[in-house]
Design an enzyme around this catalytic site. Structure first.
Site, PDB file in Angstrom:
ATOM      1  N   THR A 181     -47.493  -9.297 -47.943  1.00 39.11           N
ATOM      2  CA  THR A 181     -48.138 -10.214 -47.008  1.00 39.11           C
ATOM      3  C   THR A 181     -47.999 -11.637 -47.533  1.00 39.11           C
ATOM      4  O   THR A 181     -47.331 -11.866 -48.553  1.00 39.11           O
ATOM      5  CB  THR A 181     -49.639  -9.880 -46.855  1.00 39.11           C
ATOM      6  OG1 THR A 181     -50.317 -10.186 -48.091  1.00 39.11           O
ATOM      7  CG2 THR A 181     -49.843  -8.408 -46.526  1.00 39.11           C
ATOM      8  N   ARG A 182     -48.659 -12.578 -46.847  1.00 36.36           N
ATOM      9  CA  ARG A 182     -48.663 -13.963 -47.303  1.00 36.36           C
ATOM     10  C   ARG A 182     -49.859 -14.240 -48.224  1.00 36.36           C
ATOM     11  O   ARG A 182     -50.175 -15.397 -48.510  1.00 36.36           O
ATOM     12  CB  ARG A 182     -48.706 -14.897 -46.087  1.00 36.36           C
ATOM     13  CG  ARG A 182     -47.605 -15.951 -46.087  1.00 36.36           C
ATOM     14  CD  ARG A 182     -47.587 -16.771 -44.816  1.00 36.36           C
ATOM     15  NE  ARG A 182     -48.594 -17.795 -44.770  1.00 36.36           N
ATOM     16  CZ  ARG A 182     -49.682 -17.777 -43.999  1.00 36.36           C
ATOM     17  NH1 ARG A 182     -49.916 -16.756 -43.217  1.00 36.36           N
ATOM     18  NH2 ARG A 182     -50.546 -18.756 -44.008  1.00 36.36           N
ATOM     19  N   LYS A 183     -50.504 -13.183 -48.675  1.00 41.60           N
ATOM     20  CA  LYS A 183     -51.637 -13.332 -49.588  1.00 41.60           C
ATOM     21  C   LYS A 183     -51.115 -13.461 -51.010  1.00 41.60           C
ATOM     22  O   LYS A 183     -51.215 -12.549 -51.835  1.00 41.60           O
ATOM     23  CB  LYS A 183     -52.577 -12.131 -49.456  1.00 41.60           C
ATOM     24  CG  LYS A 183     -53.212 -12.020 -48.074  1.00 41.60           C
ATOM     25  CD  LYS A 183     -54.070 -10.780 -47.946  1.00 41.60           C
ATOM     26  CE  LYS A 183     -54.682 -10.677 -46.563  1.00 41.60           C
ATOM     27  NZ  LYS A 183     -55.487  -9.442 -46.384  1.00 41.60           N
ATOM     28  N   THR A 184     -50.519 -14.608 -51.281  1.00 44.61           N
ATOM     29  CA  THR A 184     -49.871 -14.854 -52.570  1.00 44.61           C
ATOM     30  C   THR A 184     -50.608 -15.945 -53.339  1.00 44.61           C
ATOM     31  O   THR A 184     -51.446 -16.661 -52.792  1.00 44.61           O
ATOM     32  CB  THR A 184     -48.406 -15.272 -52.363  1.00 44.61           C
ATOM     33  OG1 THR A 184     -48.366 -16.406 -51.470  1.00 44.61           O
ATOM     34  CG2 THR A 184     -47.599 -14.142 -51.744  1.00 44.61           C
ATOM     35  N   THR A 189     -50.091  -7.987 -53.923  1.00 41.20           N
ATOM     36  CA  THR A 189     -50.210  -9.211 -54.724  1.00 41.20           C
ATOM     37  C   THR A 189     -51.648  -9.496 -55.135  1.00 41.20           C
ATOM     38  O   THR A 189     -51.873 -10.249 -56.077  1.00 41.20           O
ATOM     39  CB  THR A 189     -49.677 -10.422 -53.937  1.00 41.20           C
ATOM     40  OG1 THR A 189     -50.257 -10.435 -52.623  1.00 41.20           O
ATOM     41  CG2 THR A 189     -48.170 -10.358 -53.814  1.00 41.20           C
TER      42      THR A 189
END
Length: 469
Positions: free
Chosen positions: A310-313, A446
C-alpha cells in the site's frame, strides 16, 4: 399497410398496457390485428404484465406484441444481466430457478417469461425477491469454500477461464537493481549520510584512514536479503567497495549467522557508513521477508492473484520499501498519487457520489491511468463498475461478505479487477483468497514489519609477536 394476424395459445399477455422503455434493437414496427387477450393466469412482482401457462410452464411464442410492435429477445442483454437465460422462446432467471421457494414457484422468471422487453428484465433485476435469491445463491456457492487453504486450491482449480487470467510477478532471476536510477541512489546515500553526520566525526580521529575489512553478517535465519543497491551506494559515496557473497533476493540461513558481504575501505569511512547502510538493509530485508512469506501462503493455496503493498510507507523511505516489495515477490501497487487514481471514501463524500467522482477523475486522467474506487458494499461496487472504474476495492469486509460481493461483481463485470483490502494480516490472508479476487493489499507489509538483524564487524589486524632474543 396489410395487417398480419398473430395468434396466441392460452397466454394472458398484457404488453399493450406495459409502458416500459423501448430499445431500437428490441423493436420492429409491424401492422397487427390485436389478438384476443385472456386474463392472466399468474402474476408476480417481477412483471405484472406478463404470465405463462400453468399447464406447460412456457409460452409458445417468440415475440411480444404491444402497440403494433414486435419485441424480440436480444442476446446482448445477457452481458448486462448474467443471470438471464433464454430457452424455448421465454426468459428465465437462473438465481430464481435455483431458489424457487424464495422467488415463488409461480414467478414468471422461474416458469419462463415471454414478455421479451428490456424493461421487463430491468424490473426483475431490481425486484426484492430476485435480489434475495441472488444473494442466497452466491452465498451458498461460496460458503463452503471460505477460510481454508484447501478450499482456495479447489476454487482455483475450478476457476473459469473467462474471468481474470493468473497474474505473475517479476521472476527473481531479474536484476532488480536496474529499476533504480543511479542518481537517485547517490542522492539518497548523501541524504542519509548527512542526516547521521551533520558536523564533526570525532570518533574518526581514533581509527584514521588505514585500510580495513569489515564483514556483513546476517543473524536472522531464513531472511530474504534486500536493499543491497542502497547499502552499496552508501559505501561508494565514502570511497569504499562492497563485495557481495549473497545475491539480492537470496534466502539467508539456515545457519544462525550468515556472511552476506565484505566491505573494504578507510577505517573512518567504513564506520561513517555503517549505521545508515545497516538501517536501510535491515528494514528492506524485513519487508522482503514478509512479502516472501505472504506470497508463499497465497501460492501454496493455489491462488494466482496479486498480493500487494500500500501507500502506507515511511516518509522519505518509500523508494526503498517499494523496491523491497519487488524483491519479496509482491506487487508494489501504485507508487504515489500520480501513478493511479484512487477514489477513497473521503473523495466520494467530498464530490457527492461515486459516479460523479469517477466522471470527473476520468476527464483529467484520460486513457493512460486506471481508476480505482474504494467501496464498502456490493451496491457501491456495482455503482463504481457502472461508472467506469477499472478496479473496485472491497474495503473492510468480512471474508464471506467479500466473496459474495466479489463473485457478483465478476459475473456482471468480468473486465473489472477486484481488490480486497482492510484488516488483512498474514494469519487471516487465506480467508480472503478467492478466484473472484484479483488483488489483496496489506498495510502490514510496511507497518509493524520486523527488521532483519545485520551487523558489520571490522576484522582485527593480524599481529605477529616479536621473537625472543
Amino acid at each position: 399497410m396489410k395487417s398480419i394476424p398473430l395468434y396466441f395459445s392460452g397466454q394472458g399477455q398484457q404488453e399493450a398496457e406495459d409502458t416500459g422503455s423501448e430499445c431500437p434493437s428490441d423493436v420492429v414496427d409491424v401492422g397487427v390485428v390485436e389478438p384476443k387477450i385472456e386474463p392472466p393466469a399468474t402474476q408476480d412482482e417481477d412483471s405484472a404484465s406478463s404470465s405463462v401457462s400453468t399447464a406447460t410452464g412456457v409460452a409458445p411464442v417468440s415475440l411480444t406484441i404491444s402497440g403494433g410492435k414486435q419485441y424480440k429477445y436480444n442476446p446482448q442483454w445477457e452481458r448486462a444481466f448474467p443471470w438471464l437465460q433464454f430457452e424455448g422462446n421465454v426468459m428465465f432467471c437462473r438465481y430464481c430457478k435455483a431458489e424457487p421457494h424464495l422467488a415463488g414457484k409461480a414467478s414468471s422468471f422461474v416458469l419462463g417469461n415471454p414478455n421479451l422487453k428490456r424493461d421487463t428484465v430491468t424490473k426483475h433485476n431490481a425486484s426484492k425477491k430476485h435480489i434475495k435469491c441472488r444473494d442466497v445463491h452466491i452465498i451458498k456457492s461460496t460458503k463452503e469454500h471460505t477460510g481454508t487453504v484447501k478450499s482456495a486450491v479447489s476454487w482455483q482449480n475450478n476457476f473459469p477461464s473467462p474471468y481474470s487470467p493468473p497474474l505473475t510477478m517479476t521472476p527473481p532471476e531479474c536484476d532488480l537493481s536496474h529499476t533504480l536510477p543511479p542518481h537517485t541512489l547517490t542522492r539518497l546515500a548523501r541524504e542519509w549520510l548527512s542526516e547521521d553526520t551533520l558536523n564533526f566525526d570525532l570518533a574518526g580521529l581514533c581509527v584514521g584512514s588505514r585500510e580495513v575489512e569489515a564483514r556483513l553478517l546476517c543473524k536472522t535465519p531464513c531472511s530474504v536479503l534486500a536493499g543491497s543497491p542502497f547499502f552499496t551506494a552508501v559505501f561508494t559515496e565514502l570511497g569504499c567497495t562492497v563485495a557481495w557473497t549473497q545475491k539480492e533476493g537470496a534466502q539467508l540461513g539456515p545457519d544462525a549467522v550468515t556472511q552476506a558481504a565484505v566491505v573494504r575501505g578507510p577505517a573512518r569511512c567504513v564506520l561513517l557508513g555503517e549505521r545508515p547502510a545497516l538501517n536501510c538493509l535491515a528494514r528492506a530485508s524485513g519487508i522482503a521477508t514478509r512479502c516472501y512469506q505472504l506470497q508463499s501462503i497465497a501460492r501454496e493455496a493455489g491462488w494466482h492473484g496479486h498480493v500487494a503493498g500500500t501507500r502506507k510507507t515511511t516518509p522519505g523511505f518509500r523508494l526503498v520499501e517499494k523496491y523491497s516489495m519487488l524483491v519479496g515477490g509482491v506487487s508494489m501497487h501504485r507508487q504515489d498519487l500520480s501513478g493511479m487514481v484512487m477514489l477513497k471514501d473521503n473523495h466520494i463524500w467530498a464530490s457527492g457520489s461515486i459516479t460523479q467522482a469517477v466522471r470527473e477523475a476520468r476527464s483529467v486522467c484520460g486513457f493512460s491511468s486506471k481508476i480505482e474506487v474504494e467501496c464498502g458494499s456490493r451496491e457501491e461496487g456495482i455503482e463504481a463498475a457502472l461508472a467506469g472504474a477499472d478496479i473496485v476495492m472491497l474495503d473492510n469486509m468480512e471474508p464471506q461478505e467479500l466473496h459474495a460481493a466479489a463473485q457478483l461483481l465478476k459475473e456482471e463485470f468480468p473486465s473489472v479487477l477486484i481488490e480486497a483490502s482492510g484488516g488483512v494480516t498474514p494469519d487471516s490472508l487465506t480467508g480472503y483468497l478467492s478466484p473472484y479476487v484479483d488483488i489483496i493489499s496489506l498495510g502490514c507489509i510496511t507497518q509493524g514489519c520486523p527488521v532483519v538483524d545485520f551487523s558489520l564487524k571490522v576484522q582485527k589486524p593480524v599481529t605477529f609477536s616479536k621473537p625472543c632474543p
